[in-house]
Each structure stands twice: as structure tokens, then as C-alpha cells.
Design a protein around this motif. Structure first.
Motif, PDB file in Angstrom:
ATOM      1  N   ALA A 145       0.352  -1.092  -0.134  1.00  0.00           N
ATOM      2  CA  ALA A 145       0.230   0.035   0.160  1.00  0.00           C
ATOM      3  C   ALA A 145       1.018   1.452   0.025  1.00  0.00           C
ATOM      4  N   LEU A 146       2.133   1.072   0.563  1.00  0.00           N
ATOM      5  CA  LEU A 146       2.734   2.473  -0.031  1.00  0.00           C
ATOM      6  C   LEU A 146       2.704   2.699  -0.935  1.00  0.00           C
ATOM      7  N   GLY A 147       2.744   2.459  -2.281  1.00  0.00           N
ATOM      8  CA  GLY A 147       2.799   2.943  -3.724  1.00  0.00           C
ATOM      9  C   GLY A 147       1.493   4.161  -3.003  1.00  0.00           C
ATOM     10  N   GLN A 148       0.961   3.920  -2.608  1.00  0.00           N
ATOM     11  CA  GLN A 148      -0.942   4.925  -2.610  1.00  0.00           C
ATOM     12  C   GLN A 148      -1.016   5.540  -1.303  1.00  0.00           C
ATOM     13  N   ILE A 149      -0.040   6.055  -0.253  1.00  0.00           N
ATOM     14  CA  ILE A 149       0.620   6.278   0.931  1.00  0.00           C
ATOM     15  C   ILE A 149       1.391   7.743   0.099  1.00  0.00           C
ATOM     16  N   ALA A 150      -0.112   8.631   0.570  1.00  0.00           N
ATOM     17  CA  ALA A 150       1.169  10.359   0.451  1.00  0.00           C
ATOM     18  C   ALA A 150       2.588  10.794   0.814  1.00  0.00           C
ATOM     19  N   LYS A 151       3.276  10.640  -0.035  1.00  0.00           N
ATOM     20  CA  LYS A 151       5.626  11.175  -0.271  1.00  0.00           C
ATOM     21  C   LYS A 151       5.513  11.926   0.012  1.00  0.00           C
ATOM     22  N   THR A 152       6.100  12.446   0.737  1.00  0.00           N
ATOM     23  CA  THR A 152       7.126  14.125   0.502  1.00  0.00           C
ATOM     24  C   THR A 152       8.998  13.839   0.432  1.00  0.00           C
ATOM     25  N   VAL A 153       9.072  14.357  -0.045  1.00  0.00           N
ATOM     26  CA  VAL A 153      10.588  14.439  -1.013  1.00  0.00           C
ATOM     27  C   VAL A 153      10.998  15.200  -0.116  1.00  0.00           C
ATOM     28  N   VAL A 154      12.262  14.789   1.015  1.00  0.00           N
ATOM     29  CA  VAL A 154      12.725  16.217   1.747  1.00  0.00           C
ATOM     30  C   VAL A 154      14.586  15.688   2.225  1.00  0.00           C
ATOM     31  N   GLY A 155      14.959  14.990   0.842  1.00  0.00           N
ATOM     32  CA  GLY A 155      16.265  15.709   0.744  1.00  0.00           C
ATOM     33  C   GLY A 155      16.648  15.091  -0.594  1.00  0.00           C
ATOM     34  N   SER A 156      18.006  14.292  -0.858  1.00  0.00           N
ATOM     35  CA  SER A 156      18.625  13.530  -1.837  1.00  0.00           C
ATOM     36  C   SER A 156      19.687  12.991  -1.526  1.00  0.00           C
ATOM     37  N   VAL A 157      20.432  12.576  -2.071  1.00  0.00           N
ATOM     38  CA  VAL A 157      21.325  11.200  -1.967  1.00  0.00           C
ATOM     39  C   VAL A 157      21.993  11.054  -3.815  1.00  0.00           C
ATOM     40  N   GLU A 158      22.955  12.209  -3.757  1.00  0.00           N
ATOM     41  CA  GLU A 158      23.719  11.675  -4.723  1.00  0.00           C
ATOM     42  C   GLU A 158      25.027  11.240  -5.193  1.00  0.00           C
ATOM     43  N   ALA A 159      25.653   9.744  -6.000  1.00  0.00           N
ATOM     44  CA  ALA A 159      26.563   9.139  -5.590  1.00  0.00           C
ATOM     45  C   ALA A 159      27.371   8.431  -6.280  1.00  0.00           C
ATOM     46  N   THR A 160      28.113   8.050  -6.719  1.00  0.00           N
ATOM     47  CA  THR A 160      28.789   6.716  -7.141  1.00  0.00           C
ATOM     48  C   THR A 160      28.915   6.097  -6.922  1.00  0.00           C
ATOM     49  N   ILE A 161      27.902   4.523  -7.159  1.00  0.00           N
ATOM     50  CA  ILE A 161      28.176   3.247  -7.198  1.00  0.00           C
ATOM     51  C   ILE A 161      29.593   2.295  -7.874  1.00  0.00           C
ATOM     52  N   GLY A 162      30.858   1.992  -7.477  1.00  0.00           N
ATOM     53  CA  GLY A 162      31.905   1.631  -8.776  1.00  0.00           C
ATOM     54  C   GLY A 162      31.619   2.665  -9.783  1.00  0.00           C
ATOM     55  N   ASP A 163      31.275   2.111 -10.955  1.00  0.00           N
ATOM     56  CA  ASP A 163      30.871   3.427 -12.473  1.00  0.00           C
ATOM     57  C   ASP A 163      29.594   3.989 -12.388  1.00  0.00           C
ATOM     58  N   MET A 164      28.272   3.519 -11.544  1.00  0.00           N
ATOM     59  CA  MET A 164      26.980   3.909 -12.287  1.00  0.00           C
ATOM     60  C   MET A 164      27.006   5.043 -10.804  1.00  0.00           C
ATOM     61  N   ALA A 165      26.140   5.905 -11.717  1.00  0.00           N
ATOM     62  CA  ALA A 165      25.982   7.351 -10.780  1.00  0.00           C
ATOM     63  C   ALA A 165      24.154   6.926  -9.965  1.00  0.00           C
ATOM     64  N   TYR A 166      24.581   7.324  -9.280  1.00  0.00           N
ATOM     65  CA  TYR A 166      22.829   6.963  -8.712  1.00  0.00           C
ATOM     66  C   TYR A 166      22.143   8.744  -8.182  1.00  0.00           C
ATOM     67  N   ALA A 167      20.907   8.706  -8.146  1.00  0.00           N
ATOM     68  CA  ALA A 167      20.264   9.596  -7.626  1.00  0.00           C
ATOM     69  C   ALA A 167      19.323   9.205  -7.045  1.00  0.00           C
ATOM     70  N   GLY A 168      19.661   9.409  -5.329  1.00  0.00           N
ATOM     71  CA  GLY A 168      18.068   9.031  -4.771  1.00  0.00           C
ATOM     72  C   GLY A 168      17.515   9.517  -4.330  1.00  0.00           C
ATOM     73  N   GLU A 169      16.387   9.879  -3.141  1.00  0.00           N
ATOM     74  CA  GLU A 169      15.200  10.930  -2.090  1.00  0.00           C
ATOM     75  C   GLU A 169      15.109  10.523  -1.249  1.00  0.00           C
ATOM     76  N   THR A 170      15.311  10.904   0.169  1.00  0.00           N
ATOM     77  CA  THR A 170      14.912  10.799   0.748  1.00  0.00           C
ATOM     78  C   THR A 170      13.271  10.963   0.842  1.00  0.00           C
ATOM     79  N   LEU A 171      12.907   9.721   2.127  1.00  0.00           N
ATOM     80  CA  LEU A 171      11.386  10.407   1.740  1.00  0.00           C
ATOM     81  C   LEU A 171      10.501  10.757   3.058  1.00  0.00           C
ATOM     82  N   ASP A 172       9.540  11.706   3.701  1.00  0.00           N
ATOM     83  CA  ASP A 172       8.949  11.078   4.679  1.00  0.00           C
ATOM     84  C   ASP A 172       7.487  11.203   4.677  1.00  0.00           C
ATOM     85  N   VAL A 173       6.829  10.150   5.342  1.00  0.00           N
ATOM     86  CA  VAL A 173       5.547  10.098   4.925  1.00  0.00           C
ATOM     87  C   VAL A 173       4.384  10.637   6.384  1.00  0.00           C
TER      88      VAL A 173
END
Length: 179
Positions: A22-50
Motif C-alpha cells: 500500500a505504500l505506493g498509495q500513501i502520500a510521500k514528500t521528498v525531503v532530501g537527496s543522495v547523489e553518489a557513484t556506486i562503482g562506475d554507476m551514477a546514483y540519484a536517490g531521494e529521502t522521503l517523509d511519510v
């Protein structure tokens, strides 16, 4: 039997909590970000408040003189909220800037193996806070991290040190005080 540090178990538990269909249906708010490289892959993630659940994927917890900070970033481009998750965990002891050894984990397939943990990689993760506020309404963390994460097939197996990835990046997120 090998014991795992509390931060890894906390990340594992938080991941299970967020895995609710059901989490897909719960309201979430983006509260931050994480930018990284994992090996040779670029990563862009979000932290979420529920808000409806009173939780966040970026939290602080206090246990007497110990403050634990957990930052769990979710890839908004992944097929599922639970895939390609990157976690950064650190516990700080009041009056001791060094605290406990931090941990970094990458869960490319969510709860399905393989996953990559910094424990037993042969190198302690480094987390640097450029800004850190632990005040209730203004709690936030900004900084950088570096770690080596090694593959595991389960929480109970040893790290495969022949399959490790360098992880480096930055984080900038609000933090919610955990209940």
C-alpha cells in the motif's frame, strides 16, 4: 553466529516496513537527496517523509547519550520503491565526535539478494557532516560519504570481498525525529 551492527538491522527493518504494497498509495514528500557513484554507476536517490505514518527514510533516534542517524535514499527511477536503495547509518556518542563505526549499504534488488554492505569490506566508511542540526523542527544533515561495499547473498553469509564496489557521494536531507 555472526552478529550484525544495529544500524544494518535498523536499515533492514525500515526496508521491511516500507515494503508494504500500500505504500505506493500513501502520500510521500521528498525531503532530501543522495547523489553518489556506486562503482562506475551514477546514483540519484531521494529521502522521503511519510506524514500519515509519522515516519521518514531520514531519521534521528536518541538513546541516552547516543544519537543514531539513518539516511535511506530511494531511486525515483527504479521499477519499485524498494529497488536500488542506498543507506547511510551513523551513531554519535554525546561529547565524542567520532562516535561508532558508520555503515553504508546498497540494496540493488531490494530485499532480494544480492546486496552490498560496508561491514567486513576491510575499510571503515567515512562520513563527514558539513552541517548537522538535531533540533526537533529543524533537524537536517548535509555532508559526504565514502565506503567500500561488498556483496552478500544473505545477512548470514560472509562478505564476498572479490565483489566490492567503491561508493562515494553527498547527502542533503531533513531528518525526522523517530518515535
Amino acid at each position: 553466529m555472526k552478529l550484525y551492527p544495529a544500524p544494518i538491522l535498523a536499515a533492514f527493518g525500515l526496508t521491511l516496513c516500507l515494503a508494504q504494497p500500500a505504500l505506493g498509495q500513501i502520500a510521500k514528500t521528498v525531503v532530501g537527496s543522495v547523489e553518489a557513484t556506486i562503482g562506475d554507476m551514477a546514483y540519484a536517490g531521494e529521502t522521503l517523509d511519510v506524514p500519515s505514518e509519522g515516519t521518514s527514510t531520514a531519521e534521528i533516534r536518541s538513546f541516552g547519550p547516543v544519537t543514531s542517524i539513518s539516511i535511506q535514499a530511494h531511486d525515483p527511477e527504479a521499477d519499485s520503491l524498494m529497488r536500488n536503495v542506498l543507506t547511510i547509518e551513523v551513531s554519535l556518542m554525546e561529547g565524542n565526535a567520532s562516535g561508532f563505526e558508520p555503515s553504508v549499504a546498497w540494496w540493488p534488488e531490494g530485499m532480494s539478494p544480492p546486496f552490498y554492505l560496508s561491514e567486513d569490506s576491510g575499510r571503515a566508511p567515512e562520513i563527514v557532516f558539513d552541517a548537522l542540526s538535531l533540533e526537533d523542527e529543524a533537524a537536517a544533515a548535509q555532508g559526504s560519504f565514502s565506503a567500500v561495499v561488498c556483496r552478500r547473498e544473505s545477512m548470514l553469509t560472509e562478505a564476498d570481498t572479490s565483489d566490492c564496489r567503491q561508493v562515494e557521494g553527498t547527502f542533503d536531507t531533513a531528518l525526522r525525529k523517530a518515535d
